[in-house]
Design a protein around this motif. Structure first.
Motif, PDB file in Angstrom:
ATOM      1  N   GLU A   1      12.205  -3.471 -15.575  1.00 14.60           N
ATOM      2  CA  GLU A   1      10.959  -3.509 -14.808  1.00 14.60           C
ATOM      3  C   GLU A   1      11.127  -4.378 -13.576  1.00 14.60           C
ATOM      4  O   GLU A   1      10.646  -4.054 -12.494  1.00 14.60           O
ATOM      5  N   MET A   2      11.817  -5.489 -13.768  1.00 13.90           N
ATOM      6  CA  MET A   2      11.930  -6.433 -12.667  1.00 13.90           C
ATOM      7  C   MET A   2      12.651  -5.829 -11.470  1.00 13.90           C
ATOM      8  O   MET A   2      12.194  -5.936 -10.344  1.00 13.90           O
ATOM      9  N   ILE A   3      13.787  -5.149 -11.703  1.00 13.88           N
ATOM     10  CA  ILE A   3      14.477  -4.650 -10.508  1.00 13.88           C
ATOM     11  C   ILE A   3      13.716  -3.482  -9.899  1.00 13.88           C
ATOM     12  O   ILE A   3      13.789  -3.254  -8.704  1.00 13.88           O
TER      13      ILE A   3
ATOM     14  N   ALA B   1      10.484  -3.532  -9.707  1.00 13.80           N
ATOM     15  CA  ALA B   1       9.455  -4.228  -8.935  1.00 13.80           C
ATOM     16  C   ALA B   1      10.037  -4.801  -7.653  1.00 13.80           C
ATOM     17  O   ALA B   1       9.334  -4.971  -6.660  1.00 13.80           O
ATOM     18  N   LEU B   2      11.343  -5.073  -7.660  1.00 14.78           N
ATOM     19  CA  LEU B   2      11.964  -5.636  -6.464  1.00 14.78           C
ATOM     20  C   LEU B   2      12.285  -4.559  -5.429  1.00 14.78           C
ATOM     21  O   LEU B   2      12.932  -4.827  -4.420  1.00 14.78           O
ATOM     22  N   GLY B   3      11.857  -3.333  -5.706  1.00 21.44           N
ATOM     23  CA  GLY B   3      11.998  -2.296  -4.707  1.00 21.44           C
ATOM     24  C   GLY B   3      13.276  -1.490  -4.806  1.00 21.44           C
ATOM     25  O   GLY B   3      13.651  -0.791  -3.882  1.00 21.44           O
ATOM     26  N   ILE B   4      13.974  -1.612  -5.922  1.00 26.06           N
ATOM     27  CA  ILE B   4      15.177  -0.799  -6.108  1.00 26.06           C
ATOM     28  C   ILE B   4      14.753   0.563  -6.660  1.00 26.06           C
ATOM     29  O   ILE B   4      13.913   0.634  -7.552  1.00 26.06           O
ATOM     30  N   ASN B   5      15.343   1.626  -6.125  1.00 25.75           N
ATOM     31  CA  ASN B   5      15.041   2.956  -6.631  1.00 25.75           C
ATOM     32  C   ASN B   5      15.728   3.141  -7.981  1.00 25.75           C
ATOM     33  O   ASN B   5      16.879   3.550  -8.080  1.00 25.75           O
ATOM     34  N   ILE B   6      14.972   2.809  -9.026  1.00 22.93           N
ATOM     35  CA  ILE B   6      15.601   2.736 -10.337  1.00 22.93           C
ATOM     36  C   ILE B   6      15.925   4.112 -10.880  1.00 22.93           C
ATOM     37  O   ILE B   6      16.919   4.300 -11.579  1.00 22.93           O
ATOM     38  N   LYS B   7      15.141   5.105 -10.491  1.00 21.20           N
ATOM     39  CA  LYS B   7      15.423   6.466 -10.963  1.00 21.20           C
ATOM     40  C   LYS B   7      16.767   6.941 -10.446  1.00 21.20           C
ATOM     41  O   LYS B   7      17.564   7.529 -11.167  1.00 21.20           O
TER      42      LYS B   7
END
Lengths: 315, 305
Positions: free
Chosen positions: B177-179, B181-187
């Motif tokens: 969740e944190m990364i 929230a930091l604006g990384i395109n996690i998908k």
């Protein structure tokens, strides 16, 4: 148990009635195939019900239940091969051997949780598979033909299709009754409590793993009985019958029907095996359809068929 | 002595192959909390792609590169179409859904390539024996497997530990969740990691292909070994997977090679020849049982969350 007329109970009643009257239909219509098909279904339903005991009520996702089918089957096959044909010896040995395996595997596997548990039960079942493949005296990879079904004196003749079907059905209903009694007993309540909140149960003073282990062993014993039935049904036992895909199929049957519901696995098994039968009539490549179907069911139909029926009757 | 060296190298080679498979599994599990049974199918597809492309192009190297790309693509498509919907679901759901995929892939392969296995012939320059020690020669192809796998392992280490994307991967493993929230395109990150895992599985499959035949279900037994490795090494730990893979590869290979002779010294030869195959295939499971008793979390558990 107060019975009410909701969709769930009606379907269960119809299934019980249908299974009980199936030989009558088979005799009237002369359709023998349906009787052999349903004998198989009933046996697998017993195996699935045993898996449901630990998966649905105990929260233990065992991916190695096919091992018990093999152990139960090999107990019958090996004893028959060595000239001990009496079912009064074969079947208790099948159940006892399954209990022993469950005790050892369970004691080791239950040290872990979650995915580890899934992987470890899978790995141990695969070990059992390799051991069976290594039994060169008993056919090794090729398996062992059972020339004579278990002999129960004059009590019951397993070579008679109808008698054998009713024996299997009796085992299934007996197994489900046993599971019902277990689930509603103090012991069963503790096991379900551990599933929902292990720490709390520990804090109350229950030794969580002991309860889990006993539940695991009981499940294995019931499945071992199913294995003994299956070996009698096919007159043959081979390592292929305990390959890990078989364990996967058992899990699918349970989830299809609805985990944690008493008759869910029975309905799941009927649906799964009938689907397999129907699809394989259409095409040799039935798994091309079954595989994605399974994916869709997991994605969209949580709670399986029983869950669906439950939602219907609540509306 | 000669046999011992040869078998140790075989064990090392097998262990490294297992590592390639286990690394993908453990990466995907560590970051996405996703159990992928179909990982073995990707291994199988890598081998089938290689056999096909090598036959088409007539060039071993070119065919293998194409096959790697194809497996990578297949992994990405698979993740995009089906598997990303399973993240965050119960592990049981993931196991069942990917079990369905195994059924699908096995029959798809049977439909496309037929039930008979394929062979992946080696080019002449890989079949020559290489002298590794005075008097000991070893097939060049197996040596090149060891070299490639070691290189890939090193690359994986550098990527995960020393690059920005590796940092994101590690960050994703410890707090998704944190990364996000930091604006990384996690998908996108998840898709990439899954593709990487698929390519590693495909690489393992296509490297194994010339040694064994390419056949349906070839990924299943080795997948279970990869599971054993992950359990021994500790889920989510690449270092653990590496050491456990080599350990398992060695024990399995050496057990199969020497156990029959060892048993024959203790037991009668008939009893030994009956017990040896069963016992040697049991060895790694016994090892797993021992590890479980001593350290239920695995030898090198990933950092606790």
């Amino acid at each position: 148990m107060n019975f009410s007329f909701n969709a769930r109970n009606v379907v269960v009643a119809l299934v019980v009635l249908g299974l009980s009257l199936l030989p009558v239909y088979s005799a009237l219509s002369g359709n023998i195939f349906i009787l052999t098909l349903f004998t198989r279904i009933v046996i697998f339903a017993l195996a699935a019900a045993s898996l449901n005991l630990i998966m649905g009520y105990g929260g233990m996702m065992s991916f190695g239940h096919a091992a018990y089918l093999g152990i139960g089957g090999y107990a019958v096959g090996i004893l028959a091969f060595e000239g001990i044909g009496s079912g009064f010896i074969q079947w208790p040995v099948a159940v006892a051997a399954s209990a022993l395996y469950g005790l050892v595997i369970g004691a080791l596997s239950l040290r872990t949780r979650g995915v580890y548990f899934i992987m470890i039960t899978l790995a141990f079942a695969q070990m059992a598979f390799y051991i069976a493949s290594g039994l060169s005296r008993y056919g090794g990879d090729d398996g062992l033909t059972i020339y004579k079904r278990s002999d129960f004196g004059g009590l019951i003749n397993l070579s008679n299709r109808v008698q054998f079907y009713y024996l299997c059905l009796g085992c299934l209903f007996g197994g489900i009754y046993l599971i019902w009694r277990i689930v509603n007993s103090r012991f069963g309540m503790v096991v379900q409590g551990i599933r929902s909140n292990e720490q709390r149960m520990q804090a109350i003073g229950y030794h969580a793993n002991r309860y889990r282990l006993v539940c695991f062993v009981i499940s294995g014993m019931i499945c071992g009985l199913a294995g003994a039935l299956l070996a009698n049904n096919t007159d043959f036992i081979s390592p292929a019958g305990m390959y890990w895909t078989r364990s996967g199929e058992l899990m699918v049957m349970v989830v299809f029907g609805g985990m944690g519901s008493l008759f869910g696995p029975v309905i799941g098994t009927i649906v799964f095996l009938l689907l397999e039968e129907v699809l394989s009539q259409f095409t040799e490549y039935w798994a091309l359809i079954m595989g994605p179907l399974l994916l869709l069911i997991v994605l969209f139909a949580r709670g399986g068929i029983m869950g669906l029926l439950g939602r219907m009757s609540r509306d | 002595m000669l046999v011992l060296v040869e078998q140790s190298l075989n064990g090392l080679q097998f262990g490294l192959l297992l590592f390639l498979l286990a690394a993908g599994l453990t990466l995907v599990f560590g970051i996405m909390d996703f159990v992928n049974l179909a990982h073995g199918s990707l291994y199988m597809m890598g081998a089938y792609f290689a056999a096909t492309f090598v036959a088409w192009t007539g060039s071993f190297v070119f065919g293998i590169v194409l096959a790697l790309g194809a497996t990578l693509l297949l992994g990405i498509v698979l993740e995009y179409v089906a598997l990303r919907h399973l993240y965050g679901r119960d592990h049981l759901d993931q196991v069942l859904a990917t079990f369905g995929l195994i059924l699908f892939f096995n029959d798809a392969v049977r439909l496309i390539w037929g039930p008979a296995g394929l062979a992946l012939p080696l080019p002449a320059w890989l079949t020559v024996p290489v002298q590794i020690m005075p008097g000991v020669s070893y097939p060049a192809y197996r040596l090149s497997i060891i070299a490639v796998a070691l290189a890939v392992a090193a690359m994986l280490y550098v990527v995960v530990m020393r690059t920005r994307i590796g940092m994101l991967i590690r960050a994703g493993a410890s707090n998704r969740e944190m990364i996000g929230a930091l604006g990384i395109n996690i998908k996108l990150l998840f898709t990439l990691v899954f593709g990487l895992g698929a390519a590693l599985a495909g690489l393992a499959g296509l490297m194994q292909a010339p040694i064994l035949t390419v056949q349906i279900g070839m990924g299943e037994n080795i997948l279970i070994l990869a599971f054993v490795i992950i359990v021994i090494g500790g889920i989510g730990s690449i270092r653990g997977a590496f050491l456990a893979a080599i350990f398992v590869g060695m024990i399995d290979t050496l057990g199969r090679a020497f156990l029959p002779d060892l048993l024959r010294k203790v037991l009668s030869s008939a009893a030994a020849s009956t017990a040896a195959p069963a016992l040697s295939s049991m060895l790694i499971y016994l090892l797993m049982a021992i590890v479980l008793v001593v350290r239920p979390e695995g030898l090198f558990p990933a950092a606790k969350r």
